[in-house]
Design a protein around this motif. Structure first.
Motif, PDB file in Angstrom:
ATOM      1  N   ASP A 168      27.631   4.248  47.675  1.00  0.00           N
ATOM      2  CA  ASP A 168      26.255   4.488  47.239  1.00  0.00           C
ATOM      3  C   ASP A 168      25.834   5.946  47.354  1.00  0.00           C
ATOM      4  OD1 ASP A 168      26.304   1.778  46.962  1.00  0.00           O
ATOM      5  OD2 ASP A 168      24.814   1.325  48.491  1.00  0.00           O
ATOM      6  N   SER A 169      26.425   6.666  48.290  1.00  0.00           N
ATOM      7  CA  SER A 169      26.057   8.069  48.491  1.00  0.00           C
ATOM      8  C   SER A 169      26.852   9.021  47.612  1.00  0.00           C
ATOM      9  CB  SER A 169      26.269   8.452  49.958  1.00  0.00           C
ATOM     10  OG  SER A 169      27.660   8.462  50.290  1.00  0.00           O
ATOM     11  N   GLY A 170      27.842   8.499  46.896  1.00  0.00           N
ATOM     12  CA  GLY A 170      28.681   9.343  46.067  1.00  0.00           C
ATOM     13  C   GLY A 170      29.959   9.793  46.752  1.00  0.00           C
ATOM     14  N   LYS A 171      30.237   9.259  47.926  1.00  0.00           N
ATOM     15  CA  LYS A 171      31.478   9.585  48.634  1.00  0.00           C
ATOM     16  C   LYS A 171      32.638   8.824  47.997  1.00  0.00           C
ATOM     17  CE  LYS A 171      33.778   9.122  53.134  1.00  0.00           C
ATOM     18  NZ  LYS A 171      33.644   8.600  54.523  1.00  0.00           N
ATOM     19  N   VAL A 172      33.739   9.513  47.759  1.00  0.00           N
ATOM     20  CA  VAL A 172      34.901   8.897  47.123  1.00  0.00           C
ATOM     21  C   VAL A 172      35.531   7.880  48.065  1.00  0.00           C
ATOM     22  CG1 VAL A 172      37.201   9.305  46.159  1.00  0.00           C
ATOM     23  CG2 VAL A 172      35.340  10.914  45.687  1.00  0.00           C
ATOM     24  N   VAL A 173      35.614   6.628  47.610  1.00  0.00           N
ATOM     25  CA  VAL A 173      36.169   5.545  48.435  1.00  0.00           C
ATOM     26  C   VAL A 173      37.190   4.725  47.643  1.00  0.00           C
ATOM     27  CG1 VAL A 173      34.137   5.359  49.936  1.00  0.00           C
ATOM     28  CG2 VAL A 173      34.220   4.031  47.798  1.00  0.00           C
ATOM     29  N   ILE A 174      37.789   5.337  46.628  1.00  0.00           N
ATOM     30  CA  ILE A 174      38.719   4.609  45.762  1.00  0.00           C
ATOM     31  C   ILE A 174      39.954   4.136  46.520  1.00  0.00           C
ATOM     32  CG2 ILE A 174      39.937   6.704  45.013  1.00  0.00           C
ATOM     33  CD1 ILE A 174      39.053   3.626  42.833  1.00  0.00           C
ATOM     34  N   ASN A 175      40.351   4.876  47.562  1.00  0.00           N
ATOM     35  CA  ASN A 175      41.541   4.501  48.329  1.00  0.00           C
ATOM     36  C   ASN A 175      41.161   3.421  49.337  1.00  0.00           C
ATOM     37  OD1 ASN A 175      43.945   4.303  49.675  1.00  0.00           O
ATOM     38  ND2 ASN A 175      44.212   6.503  49.986  1.00  0.00           N
ATOM     39  N   SER A 176      41.240   2.174  48.897  1.00  0.00           N
ATOM     40  CA  SER A 176      40.816   1.051  49.729  1.00  0.00           C
ATOM     41  C   SER A 176      41.773  -0.119  49.534  1.00  0.00           C
ATOM     42  CB  SER A 176      39.406   0.618  49.345  1.00  0.00           C
ATOM     43  OG  SER A 176      39.406   0.025  48.049  1.00  0.00           O
ATOM     44  N   PRO A 177      41.804  -1.056  50.469  1.00  0.00           N
ATOM     45  CA  PRO A 177      42.639  -2.252  50.300  1.00  0.00           C
ATOM     46  C   PRO A 177      42.286  -3.022  49.028  1.00  0.00           C
ATOM     47  CG  PRO A 177      41.888  -2.069  52.570  1.00  0.00           C
ATOM     48  CD  PRO A 177      41.141  -1.033  51.791  1.00  0.00           C
ATOM     49  N   GLU A 178      41.005  -3.022  48.678  1.00  0.00           N
ATOM     50  CA  GLU A 178      40.573  -3.743  47.476  1.00  0.00           C
ATOM     51  C   GLU A 178      41.166  -3.109  46.220  1.00  0.00           C
ATOM     52  OE1 GLU A 178      37.731  -4.510  50.747  1.00  0.00           O
ATOM     53  OE2 GLU A 178      38.557  -2.668  49.870  1.00  0.00           O
ATOM     54  N   THR A 179      41.165  -1.783  46.154  1.00  0.00           N
ATOM     55  CA  THR A 179      41.741  -1.113  44.984  1.00  0.00           C
ATOM     56  C   THR A 179      43.240  -1.367  44.904  1.00  0.00           C
ATOM     57  OG1 THR A 179      40.058   0.629  45.107  1.00  0.00           O
ATOM     58  CG2 THR A 179      42.014   1.080  43.785  1.00  0.00           C
ATOM     59  N   ILE A 180      43.917  -1.276  46.012  1.00  0.00           N
ATOM     60  CA  ILE A 180      45.371  -1.513  46.025  1.00  0.00           C
ATOM     61  C   ILE A 180      45.679  -2.945  45.585  1.00  0.00           C
ATOM     62  CG2 ILE A 180      47.390  -1.692  47.518  1.00  0.00           C
ATOM     63  CD1 ILE A 180      46.280   0.733  49.058  1.00  0.00           C
ATOM     64  N   ALA A 181      44.864  -3.900  46.023  1.00  0.00           N
ATOM     65  CA  ALA A 181      45.048  -5.291  45.583  1.00  0.00           C
ATOM     66  C   ALA A 181      44.854  -5.397  44.068  1.00  0.00           C
ATOM     67  CB  ALA A 181      44.065  -6.201  46.302  1.00  0.00           C
TER      68      ALA A 181
END
Length: 435
Positions: A222-235
């Motif tokens: 929500d703040s614009g911080k990059v969070v693409i590297n996550s377990p959800e993305t890898i799944a």
């Protein structure tokens, strides 16, 4: 109906402030007045159409404006992939078209080069039921409109009913797990699925964002911080890899036109597209049987438990370099008023989902069962910058195809899911830091 300049004088309205046909709100509401400059002419650059009625109606409405005001309007078109660089070049050079159709949050790449259209957007929103929030966000920076949202070009699954049934499915799967099972069954029947993994502005972005979002991944928080590297993305990327192995070969090079061609040629049985794919078959007598076999449905729901779809969005921007800003605003106002906008939506045959809420009542949405999957796009779309704010960072990430590339790299095996997401994280961090 055609308005002459005498008609305009008779109504007491300045040229460009045209009354609605058979409707009193045009007189009841305070409309802005834009008097085109003497000798004004306009150049409009739009994307090449996939539905002929869209372009025909757009041109016809522009001619009506010329007949009413004397302002000549030249309309040019470019391929979908070429619109973004053409707009960026015009903004940087300070020359070129007066008005352009652009994609997604492209206006945020060059906001200071765009004409402020807040007065016009406020008037139109007040008159026509308000803007759909998702689309409004693509045109508004703070309290200022830097673009006029035009439409969501909805994206939905298009499939061959007979082939899905032949694969053993009486109904099209509504969740990603069953969707994968259908993909395997269709491949076994030699009529596989096919979704673009190339830099396809519309279909590639829609597919890639859906894959990631449906599993709970996102580019930024929500703040614009990059969070693409996550377990959800890898799944999501692991799922994309398994799904891709059921596709027809070659999708890594597909652009927006390629899945259309493969589907209409009978090479694939399932893809995601605008309603234009259905009409390509329906309007061709040689494809009558194919058209009857085509059904549409919204994309399957993933582990997040709800529909999450991007949908192609388009806006009209006006550049500050125009010599005729009043003519520009008069033209835009005319094109958004009810007689013109309703005719354009109708002629677009459910291809363009309106940005203004009042226009969703157009009968076109119930004129064909295959339109239903597209009707809610403007209401439900998730902006590409989810879940952070739209701005230069999200625009840069979209323009650089970060999400599309990440999914393609993992799906095709070019990189492992972990490596693909790390590369995307680096690129996204740079995009958001440098803007």
């Amino acid at each position: 109906m055609t308005f002459s300049r005498r008609d305009l004088l008779a109504t007491g309205l300045a040229a460009g402030t045209l009354p609605l046909v058979g409707s009193s709100p045009a007189f009841a509401q305070a409309a802005p007045t834009f008097t085109p400059e003497k000798g004004a002419s306009l150049r409009v650059l739009r994307w090449a159409p996939f539905v002929k009625g869209d372009e025909d109606s757009f041109i016809a409405n522009s001619k009506k404006f010329t007949e009413a005001t004397g302002v000549d309007v030249r309309i040019d078109k470019e391929s979908w992939e070429d619109i973004r660089p053409k707009a960026a070049t015009a903004a940087t050079a300070g020359s070129g078209p007066d008005i352009m159709m652009v994609w997604f949050d492209d206006p945020f790449q060059y906001p200071d080069k765009l004409l402020d259209v807040t007065d016009l957007a406020t008037y139109l929103g007040g008159k026509y039921g308000g803007w759909y929030p998702g689309l409004e966000g693509y045109g508004k920076r703070g309290n200022q409109f830097i673009a006029l949202p035009l439409a969501a070009i909805a994206n939905a699954i298009c499939y061959r009913q007979s082939m899905v049934e032949a694969a053993g499915f009486k109904e099209f799967p509504r969740d990603t797990k069953a969707f994968l099972e259908l993909a395997k069954a269709l491949k076994a029947k030699s009529k596989p699925m096919g979704f673009p993994h190339g830099k396809a502005v519309g279909d590639g972005n829609n597919y890639a964002h859906w894959i990631v979002w449906s599993h709970g991944g996102k580019m930024v928080d929500d703040s614009g911080k990059v969070v693409i590297n996550s377990p959800e993305t890898i799944a999501a990327l692991k799922y994309a890899r398994e799904l891709y192995q059921q596709f027809i070969p070659g999708t890594e090079s597909w652009l927006d036109i390629n899945n259309n061609r493969a589907f209409l040629a009978g090479d694939i049985s399932v893809t995601a597209n605008g309603v234009s794919l259905y009409y390509s078959a329906k309007n061709d007598p040689k494809m009558a049987d194919l058209a009857k076999d085509i059904k549409t449905v919204q994309l399957p729901i993933g582990p997040v438990g709800k529909g999450v779809e991007l949908h192609q969005t388009t806006e009209l921007v006006a550049f500050k370099h125009t010599k005729f800003p009043n003519a520009v605003k008069a033209y835009l106002q005319f094109m958004y008023e009810k007689p013109q906008m309703e005719s354009w939506i109708t002629a677009s045959s459910a291809y363009c989902c309106p940005a203004l809420k009042s226009y969703i009542d157009n009968p076109v949405w119930t004129s064909d069962p295959n339109h239903a999957a597209y009707k809610t796009a403007s209401e439900t779309l998730r902006p590409n910058g989810y879940s952070g704010p739209l701005g230069p960072g999200s625009a840069a990430a979209m323009a650089d195809y970060i999400m599309v590339d990440m999914v393609a790299e993992a799906a095709t095996g070019q990189r492992s899911p972990e490596d693909a997401v790390k590369r995307a994280e680096q690129r996204a961090t740079r995009a958001y830091r440098n803007t």
